[in-house]
Motif scaffolding. Sequence first.
Motif, mmCIF file in Angstrom:
data_model
loop_
_atom_site.group_PDB
_atom_site.id
_atom_site.type_symbol
_atom_site.label_atom_id
_atom_site.label_comp_id
_atom_site.label_asym_id
_atom_site.label_seq_id
_atom_site.Cartn_x
_atom_site.Cartn_y
_atom_site.Cartn_z
ATOM 1 N N ALA A 1 31.372 46.368 47.820
ATOM 2 C CA ALA A 1 32.224 46.231 49.006
ATOM 3 C C ALA A 1 31.812 45.021 49.838
ATOM 4 N N GLN A 2 30.522 44.700 49.855
ATOM 5 C CA GLN A 2 30.057 43.534 50.586
ATOM 6 C C GLN A 2 30.642 42.230 50.020
ATOM 7 N N THR A 3 30.766 42.160 48.723
ATOM 8 C CA THR A 3 31.362 40.955 48.133
ATOM 9 C C THR A 3 32.830 40.817 48.528
ATOM 10 N N VAL A 4 33.533 41.942 48.582
ATOM 11 C CA VAL A 4 34.944 41.901 48.975
ATOM 12 C C VAL A 4 35.076 41.486 50.442
ATOM 13 N N LEU A 5 34.226 42.054 51.300
ATOM 14 C CA LEU A 5 34.291 41.716 52.725
ATOM 15 C C LEU A 5 33.898 40.256 52.976
ATOM 16 N N ALA A 6 32.905 39.762 52.235
ATOM 17 C CA ALA A 6 32.523 38.361 52.396
ATOM 18 C C ALA A 6 33.643 37.425 51.954
ATOM 19 N N GLY A 7 34.292 37.763 50.858
ATOM 20 C CA GLY A 7 35.418 36.942 50.422
ATOM 21 C C GLY A 7 36.585 36.994 51.393
ATOM 22 N N SER A 8 36.810 38.161 51.980
ATOM 23 C CA SER A 8 37.883 38.262 52.974
ATOM 24 C C SER A 8 37.571 37.434 54.213
ATOM 25 N N PHE A 9 36.303 37.403 54.613
ATOM 26 C CA PHE A 9 35.924 36.577 55.770
ATOM 27 C C PHE A 9 36.101 35.085 55.470
ATOM 28 N N LEU A 10 35.732 34.670 54.276
ATOM 29 C CA LEU A 10 35.894 33.270 53.913
ATOM 30 C C LEU A 10 37.371 32.877 53.787
ATOM 31 N N ASN A 11 38.233 33.830 53.558
ATOM 32 C CA ASN A 11 39.672 33.565 53.493
ATOM 33 C C ASN A 11 40.324 33.479 54.870
ATOM 34 N N GLY A 12 39.549 33.696 55.917
ATOM 35 C CA GLY A 12 40.108 33.563 57.256
ATOM 36 C C GLY A 12 40.287 34.857 58.006
ATOM 37 N N HIS A 13 39.951 35.985 57.396
ATOM 38 C CA HIS A 13 40.051 37.279 58.082
ATOM 39 C C HIS A 13 38.716 37.522 58.802
ATOM 40 N N TYR A 14 38.628 37.055 60.035
ATOM 41 C CA TYR A 14 37.356 37.095 60.760
ATOM 42 C C TYR A 14 36.967 38.512 61.182
ATOM 43 N N GLU A 15 37.938 39.421 61.220
ATOM 44 C CA GLU A 15 37.586 40.800 61.555
ATOM 45 C C GLU A 15 36.760 41.456 60.461
ATOM 46 N N ALA A 16 36.763 40.879 59.255
ATOM 47 C CA ALA A 16 35.965 41.442 58.164
ATOM 48 C C ALA A 16 34.478 41.202 58.365
ATOM 49 N N LEU A 17 34.127 40.255 59.254
ATOM 50 C CA LEU A 17 32.706 39.967 59.474
ATOM 51 C C LEU A 17 31.990 41.159 60.094
ATOM 52 N N ARG A 18 32.668 41.854 61.014
ATOM 53 C CA ARG A 18 32.057 43.024 61.641
ATOM 54 C C ARG A 18 31.859 44.139 60.616
ATOM 55 N N ALA A 19 32.824 44.358 59.748
ATOM 56 C CA ALA A 19 32.670 45.370 58.695
ATOM 57 C C ALA A 19 31.562 44.980 57.718
ATOM 58 N N HIS A 20 31.425 43.681 57.456
ATOM 59 C CA HIS A 20 30.360 43.187 56.578
ATOM 60 C C HIS A 20 28.984 43.489 57.186
ATOM 61 N N GLU A 21 28.872 43.345 58.481
ATOM 62 C CA GLU A 21 27.613 43.640 59.154
ATOM 63 C C GLU A 21 27.294 45.125 59.120
#
Length: 212
Positions: free
Chosen positions: A51-71
């Motif tokens: 799930a961390q890889t998916v959230l990191a890729g989503s953040f790099l795609n411009g979905h900045y709200e995924a950074l909080r879920a990644h943390e």
Amino acid sequence: MSSPPVARTSRPQSLPAASPSAPSPAVPPGARLPRLLLRATATASAALGLAQTVLAGSFLNGHYEALRAHELAAMALGGLLIAQLPVAALVRRGGGAGGGRGPWWPLGATALLLAASGAQMGTGYERAVGVHVTLGVLLVSGLLFGLVGAWRPVPVPAPSPLPPSPPDAERLVEPLAEFGTESGTGTGTGDSGSGRLPRPTGAGADAVEVSP
């Protein structure tokens, strides 16, 4: 002419009953629980790592709200690895076949993954993206290897081999000497093979006369 050699065969000896092999020791219920807990924590840790890889890729795609879920997922992964440490220690203590000592790798791998998870969080907060991404790939790979090892069947020792069975019977051959066997002619009688009858022995042997 004497009778040919007679081969005597002794009676077949009774074979001892082969003792059945001892049953392979299984994992007792008390040692099975740590194994189940290890599989549960390893499965959850691997799922969080993916799930961390998916959230990191989503953040790099411009979905900045995924950074909080990644943390939050990183914190949950660290807490899960901390909880897995005593479970791995229990597996090492008595999670082997027959209640013996289990493998050492779950404890060592869990400690190493926990240290990597802490370093991963530190590099994330420091914005060291290059190290963070590289360490993240290694961390997820380690979680997947731990998942495969946790679900591997418990090795069971091979049963002790059966003792070798004795032969069915021992054959005893008692050959009888033929006339002329020593001389090699095979036509005479007696010890020397000269063709003369052997001198009688025993009671009344002196009274026997042989006419010329």
